[in-house]
Each structure stands twice: as C-alpha cells, then as structure tokens.
Motif scaffolding. Structure first.
Motif, PDB file in Angstrom:
ATOM      1  N   HIS A  47     -12.643 -10.575 -18.957  1.00 25.41           N
ATOM      2  CA  HIS A  47     -11.913 -10.536 -17.689  1.00 25.41           C
ATOM      3  C   HIS A  47     -12.031  -9.123 -17.129  1.00 25.41           C
ATOM      4  CE1 HIS A  47      -8.928 -11.143 -14.576  1.00 25.41           C
ATOM      5  NE2 HIS A  47      -8.277 -10.070 -15.017  1.00 25.41           N
ATOM      6  N   ARG A  48     -12.715  -8.987 -16.011  1.00 25.73           N
ATOM      7  CA  ARG A  48     -12.909  -7.680 -15.386  1.00 25.73           C
ATOM      8  C   ARG A  48     -11.751  -7.394 -14.435  1.00 25.73           C
ATOM      9  NH1 ARG A  48     -16.896  -3.911 -14.990  1.00 25.73           N
ATOM     10  NH2 ARG A  48     -17.284  -2.884 -12.991  1.00 25.73           N
ATOM     11  N   LEU A  49     -11.096  -6.263 -14.669  1.00 20.28           N
ATOM     12  CA  LEU A  49     -10.007  -5.850 -13.799  1.00 20.28           C
ATOM     13  C   LEU A  49     -10.558  -5.327 -12.471  1.00 20.28           C
ATOM     14  CD1 LEU A  49      -7.750  -4.077 -16.459  1.00 20.28           C
ATOM     15  CD2 LEU A  49      -7.497  -6.383 -15.521  1.00 20.28           C
ATOM     16  N   GLY A  50      -9.666  -4.890 -11.605  1.00 20.02           N
ATOM     17  CA  GLY A  50     -10.081  -4.515 -10.255  1.00 20.02           C
ATOM     18  C   GLY A  50     -10.195  -3.035 -10.000  1.00 20.02           C
ATOM     19  N   GLY A  51     -10.053  -2.200 -11.036  1.00 16.89           N
ATOM     20  CA  GLY A  51     -10.162  -0.761 -10.838  1.00 16.89           C
ATOM     21  C   GLY A  51      -8.823  -0.127 -10.488  1.00 16.89           C
ATOM     22  N   THR A  52      -8.825   1.213 -10.394  1.00 15.29           N
ATOM     23  CA  THR A  52      -7.622   1.972 -10.057  1.00 15.29           C
ATOM     24  C   THR A  52      -7.732   2.471  -8.626  1.00 15.29           C
ATOM     25  OG1 THR A  52      -7.378   2.649 -12.362  1.00 15.29           O
ATOM     26  CG2 THR A  52      -6.155   3.911 -10.726  1.00 15.29           C
ATOM     27  N   TRP A  53      -6.651   2.285  -7.853  1.00 14.28           N
ATOM     28  CA  TRP A  53      -6.644   2.570  -6.418  1.00 14.28           C
ATOM     29  C   TRP A  53      -5.399   3.370  -6.052  1.00 14.28           C
ATOM     30  CZ3 TRP A  53     -10.460   0.303  -3.134  1.00 14.28           C
ATOM     31  CH2 TRP A  53     -11.341  -0.571  -3.793  1.00 14.28           C
ATOM     32  N   LEU A  54      -5.513   4.138  -4.958  1.00 13.14           N
ATOM     33  CA  LEU A  54      -4.399   4.930  -4.436  1.00 13.14           C
ATOM     34  C   LEU A  54      -4.117   4.508  -3.007  1.00 13.14           C
ATOM     35  CD1 LEU A  54      -2.422   7.385  -4.518  1.00 13.14           C
ATOM     36  CD2 LEU A  54      -4.342   8.776  -3.672  1.00 13.14           C
ATOM     37  N   HIS A  55      -2.847   4.233  -2.736  1.00 14.15           N
ATOM     38  CA  HIS A  55      -2.425   3.978  -1.356  1.00 14.15           C
ATOM     39  C   HIS A  55      -1.533   5.126  -0.912  1.00 14.15           C
ATOM     40  CE1 HIS A  55      -0.497   2.172   2.168  1.00 14.15           C
ATOM     41  NE2 HIS A  55      -1.526   1.345   2.195  1.00 14.15           N
ATOM     42  N   LEU A  56      -2.002   5.860   0.083  1.00 14.18           N
ATOM     43  CA  LEU A  56      -1.292   7.013   0.616  1.00 14.18           C
ATOM     44  C   LEU A  56      -1.416   6.952   2.129  1.00 14.18           C
ATOM     45  CD1 LEU A  56       0.204   9.655  -0.159  1.00 14.18           C
ATOM     46  CD2 LEU A  56      -2.024  10.798  -0.132  1.00 14.18           C
ATOM     47  N   GLY A  57      -0.281   7.038   2.804  1.00 14.17           N
ATOM     48  CA  GLY A  57      -0.287   6.846   4.249  1.00 14.17           C
ATOM     49  C   GLY A  57      -1.375   7.618   4.974  1.00 14.17           C
ATOM     50  N   ALA A  58      -1.554   8.906   4.629  1.00 14.44           N
ATOM     51  CA  ALA A  58      -2.522   9.735   5.334  1.00 14.44           C
ATOM     52  C   ALA A  58      -3.963   9.315   5.069  1.00 14.44           C
ATOM     53  CB  ALA A  58      -2.328  11.202   4.947  1.00 14.44           C
ATOM     54  N   LEU A  59      -4.207   8.705   3.896  1.00 18.59           N
ATOM     55  CA  LEU A  59      -5.577   8.317   3.541  1.00 18.59           C
ATOM     56  C   LEU A  59      -5.912   6.889   3.943  1.00 18.59           C
ATOM     57  CD1 LEU A  59      -5.990   9.826  -0.040  1.00 18.59           C
ATOM     58  CD2 LEU A  59      -6.917  10.708   2.097  1.00 18.59           C
ATOM     59  N   ALA A  60      -4.899   6.083   4.266  1.00 24.20           N
ATOM     60  CA  ALA A  60      -5.143   4.666   4.521  1.00 24.20           C
ATOM     61  C   ALA A  60      -6.174   4.413   5.630  1.00 24.20           C
ATOM     62  CB  ALA A  60      -3.831   3.961   4.836  1.00 24.20           C
ATOM     63  N   PRO A  61      -6.090   5.087   6.791  1.00 28.37           N
ATOM     64  CA  PRO A  61      -7.097   4.818   7.825  1.00 28.37           C
ATOM     65  C   PRO A  61      -8.523   5.167   7.383  1.00 28.37           C
ATOM     66  CG  PRO A  61      -5.183   5.941   8.745  1.00 28.37           C
ATOM     67  CD  PRO A  61      -5.050   6.010   7.260  1.00 28.37           C
ATOM     68  N   ILE A  62      -8.651   6.231   6.571  1.00 25.86           N
ATOM     69  CA  ILE A  62      -9.980   6.614   6.091  1.00 25.86           C
ATOM     70  C   ILE A  62     -10.493   5.579   5.094  1.00 25.86           C
ATOM     71  CG2 ILE A  62     -11.301   8.413   4.910  1.00 25.86           C
ATOM     72  CD1 ILE A  62      -9.166  10.407   5.837  1.00 25.86           C
ATOM     73  N   ALA A  63      -9.600   5.121   4.209  1.00 25.13           N
ATOM     74  CA  ALA A  63      -9.991   4.130   3.209  1.00 25.13           C
ATOM     75  C   ALA A  63     -10.524   2.869   3.867  1.00 25.13           C
ATOM     76  CB  ALA A  63      -8.800   3.801   2.319  1.00 25.13           C
ATOM     77  N   ARG A  64      -9.954   2.483   4.994  1.00 24.42           N
ATOM     78  CA  ARG A  64     -10.392   1.260   5.669  1.00 24.42           C
ATOM     79  C   ARG A  64     -11.816   1.390   6.209  1.00 24.42           C
ATOM     80  NH1 ARG A  64      -4.917   1.748   7.758  1.00 24.42           N
ATOM     81  NH2 ARG A  64      -3.593   0.218   6.679  1.00 24.42           N
ATOM     82  N   ARG A  65     -12.287   2.635   6.384  1.00 23.43           N
ATOM     83  CA  ARG A  65     -13.636   2.834   6.940  1.00 23.43           C
ATOM     84  C   ARG A  65     -14.648   3.249   5.876  1.00 23.43           C
ATOM     85  NH1 ARG A  65     -10.449   5.429  10.953  1.00 23.43           N
ATOM     86  NH2 ARG A  65     -11.003   7.486  10.146  1.00 23.43           N
ATOM     87  N   LEU A  66     -14.241   3.173   4.594  1.00 30.37           N
ATOM     88  CA  LEU A  66     -15.185   3.535   3.529  1.00 30.37           C
ATOM     89  C   LEU A  66     -16.388   2.609   3.515  1.00 30.37           C
ATOM     90  CD1 LEU A  66     -12.977   4.265   0.397  1.00 30.37           C
ATOM     91  CD2 LEU A  66     -14.398   5.899   1.620  1.00 30.37           C
ATOM     92  N   PRO A  67     -17.579   3.138   3.191  1.00 28.66           N
ATOM     93  CA  PRO A  67     -18.725   2.249   2.989  1.00 28.66           C
ATOM     94  C   PRO A  67     -18.453   1.255   1.853  1.00 28.66           C
ATOM     95  CG  PRO A  67     -19.409   4.558   3.090  1.00 28.66           C
ATOM     96  CD  PRO A  67     -17.905   4.557   3.026  1.00 28.66           C
ATOM     97  N   GLY A  68     -18.987   0.080   1.978  1.00 26.01           N
ATOM     98  CA  GLY A  68     -18.743  -0.956   0.986  1.00 26.01           C
ATOM     99  C   GLY A  68     -19.115  -0.546  -0.416  1.00 26.01           C
ATOM    100  N   ARG A  69     -20.156   0.276  -0.597  1.00 24.04           N
ATOM    101  CA  ARG A  69     -20.592   0.652  -1.933  1.00 24.04           C
ATOM    102  C   ARG A  69     -19.552   1.527  -2.646  1.00 24.04           C
ATOM    103  NH1 ARG A  69     -22.428   5.910  -1.558  1.00 24.04           N
ATOM    104  NH2 ARG A  69     -22.840   6.638   0.570  1.00 24.04           N
ATOM    105  N   LEU A  70     -18.644   2.176  -1.888  1.00 27.24           N
ATOM    106  CA  LEU A  70     -17.605   2.999  -2.493  1.00 27.24           C
ATOM    107  C   LEU A  70     -16.358   2.196  -2.833  1.00 27.24           C
ATOM    108  CD1 LEU A  70     -17.759   6.256  -0.351  1.00 27.24           C
ATOM    109  CD2 LEU A  70     -18.798   5.798  -2.578  1.00 27.24           C
ATOM    110  N   ALA A  71     -16.344   0.944  -2.435  1.00 28.00           N
ATOM    111  CA  ALA A  71     -15.168   0.099  -2.699  1.00 28.00           C
ATOM    112  C   ALA A  71     -15.429  -0.908  -3.805  1.00 28.00           C
ATOM    113  CB  ALA A  71     -14.754  -0.632  -1.422  1.00 28.00           C
ATOM    114  N   ALA A  72     -16.594  -0.825  -4.427  1.00 24.32           N
ATOM    115  CA  ALA A  72     -16.940  -1.827  -5.456  1.00 24.32           C
ATOM    116  C   ALA A  72     -16.376  -1.396  -6.796  1.00 24.32           C
ATOM    117  CB  ALA A  72     -18.443  -1.951  -5.534  1.00 24.32           C
TER     118      ALA A  72
END
Length: 298
Positions: free
Chosen positions: A273-298
C-alpha cells in the motif's frame, strides 16, 4: 469476536493513540462526522513545535472516511482556534488533488505492507511457499511460545532501541509505547519465543479497532536459525483474526535498505500500500502550490 466500528483506522488516527497522547500531555484534537459509535469519518490532529516554522498541526494518515473527501476541506478539519501550518502524511495517492487544494510537497511517499486477516486456512493459502515452509519448520523446533501484556520493562523495549540505532531506522519512542500499553489495557501485546529456557525472539503488536500494528520485532541468532519470527507472527495473526481484526499493518517496506525484511513481510501474503507522501499547507504557499508543475506533485 469483538464488535468494532467499521472505519479501519491506522495507529496514528486511532482513539487508542489519541488517549495515549493525551496521557503524555501532548496536544491532540479529534473529530468525527456521523454517529459517534460508528462514524462516517474520523480524524486526529497532533500539535507540535518545529524549528523555524514554530507551532504546526500534524495529521498522519488521516482523515479516514468511508467515502472519498476532497483535500481542500482537510485544513478546516485540522484548524484550531487560529490557523496553523498543517503537515499532512497523506494516506492515499492523490497528489494532483492535494496540489489543487494548496498543499506543498515535502517528501515522497513510503510504501507499507498491509496483511489481510482471515480464517487460518485462508491466511496459510495466501503465504508464499518459502514463508509457509519456514513456518512448518518452526513448528518442529523446540520453541515455547507465549503471549503477554506488553510492559515498559519487557526486554523487547530495550532490544528495539538498540536494533533501531544499529540499523538506522526510526521508531516510536519507548515512553510512548509504554504509555499506550498503560492507557489501553489489553491492546498492547507481546509474543515471545524461548528455546531451552532462553528468549530468542519477540514481537509486539498494538491493537486499535479493526486494524492492528506490528510495532516491534527482535530475533536473536538462535531465533533466526529456528524461524522463530515466522512462528510468532503466525500466532499473532491467528489471535488477531479470531478477535475481529481485519488488517495487520506490518510497517514500511524498503527494498534498498532492508530487502530481507521486505521479503519476510510480503511472504506473509501482505499487500503493498503506497501512501501519498508528506505535504505542507500554509496560507502564503497555497497559491504557489496550485501552480506547481505536475512532476513536482507526484
């Protein structure tokens, strides 16, 4: 057989784990939706202070629900009186949804071995042949197998600390495991193998709802020669199955660092069972995270 709620909660999302953290004076918040005795969703959030970032919330392998829930709702579940950074150890592979919800990737996913528990004949049939052969050989060895409540002074606690230091892996602090045993009577168990009166191997299992976790396992050279770990794990599997548990979490598998341990775990019939990785949600970074290239979100 015990009656349990239908949500299969990993250790870090369980009511037993929450009870343990509270007893240690650590910050923890729990929530649920639906009926309390059998909710539709549960979540557990820990509060921690980290260097540089400061106070953060941590949700490890949660929330757990019967139906998929959108990641954009998770920061609201975790939020205390004021918004804090949320570190999420995601339970599932949903990188694109997490990125769209404003989560920033920190670490790549780990892979677990999850063993389905069933009647003994079904579990034997699911084993790899080599694992089953070693189990059969262990039954012919002169091993005395016993089950006890886990206590903080059992030798496996000290042996696990030394083994983790030698093999360079991280495990739960002994004080936390001992507190789990104290706060949840009957839910922390150790199976021990002795040969000629001498302990040669032991495993410790933590029980938490339909799931249980193989928390520790130590085998001395004589125990390895006699396949004691196969015998102990089989005893635990049949005991847990008979008491209504449906899954046993065997922990992380890593073919690079511990190929032998990986083969041992998968030989039981466990599934990856492969987990989903570790992620950070921070208000200031959220807009940037939404525009990350797909290869950085895998």
């Amino acid at each position: 057989m015990q009656i349990m709620e239908s949500l299969v909660l990993p250790l870090t999302q369980s009511l037993q784990y929450a009870r343990t953290l509270k007893a240690l004076g650590l910050g923890v918040r729990c929530g649920f939706t639906g009926p309390e005795h059998d909710p539709d969703m549960r979540w557990l959030v820990q509060s921690r202070r980290l260097p540089v970032i400061g106070q953060v919330d941590l949700m490890s392998r949660g929330p757990v629900s019967h139906d998929p829930t959108p990641p954009e709702t998770w920061p609201r579940l975790a939020r205390a009186q004021r918004a804090r950074p949320l570190i999420l150890n995601a339970a599932q592979q949903n990188a694109l949804s997490l990125r769209a919800a404003g989560f920033w990737p920190l670490m790549t996913p780990a892979t677990l071995a999850i063993l389905p528990l069933a009647p003994p004949d079904q579990m034997r049939a699911a084993m790899l042949q080599k694992w089953r052969n070693r189990l059969n050989r262990s039954a012919r060895a002169d091993l005395r197998l016993t089950r006890h409540a886990l206590t903080g002074d059992h030798w496996i606690m000290r042996a696990e600390v030394l083994q983790a230091r030698t093999r360079h892996y991280r495990t739960l602090p002994p004080a936390l495991i001992a507190a789990f045993a104290r706060e949840n009577p009957g839910h922390a168990l150790v199976w021990e193998a002795r040969h000629n009166g001498v302990a040669v191997a032991a495993i410790a299992v933590l029980r938490h709802g339909p799931m249980a976790t193989w928390q520790m396992g130590v085998s001395l050279p004589e125990g390895r020669r006699l396949n004691a770990m196969n015998a102990l794990l089989w005893k635990a599997m049949t005991y847990l199955s008979a008491r209504g548990h449906s899954q046993l979490d065997l922990g992380i598998v890593n073919s690079d660092d511990s190929p032998g341990l990986m083969h041992f775990k998968l030989g039981t019939g466990a599934r990856l069972h492969r987990l989903g990785g570790t992620w950070l949600h921070l208000g200031a970074l959220a807009p940037i995270a939404r525009r990350l290239p797909g290869r950085l979100a895998a």
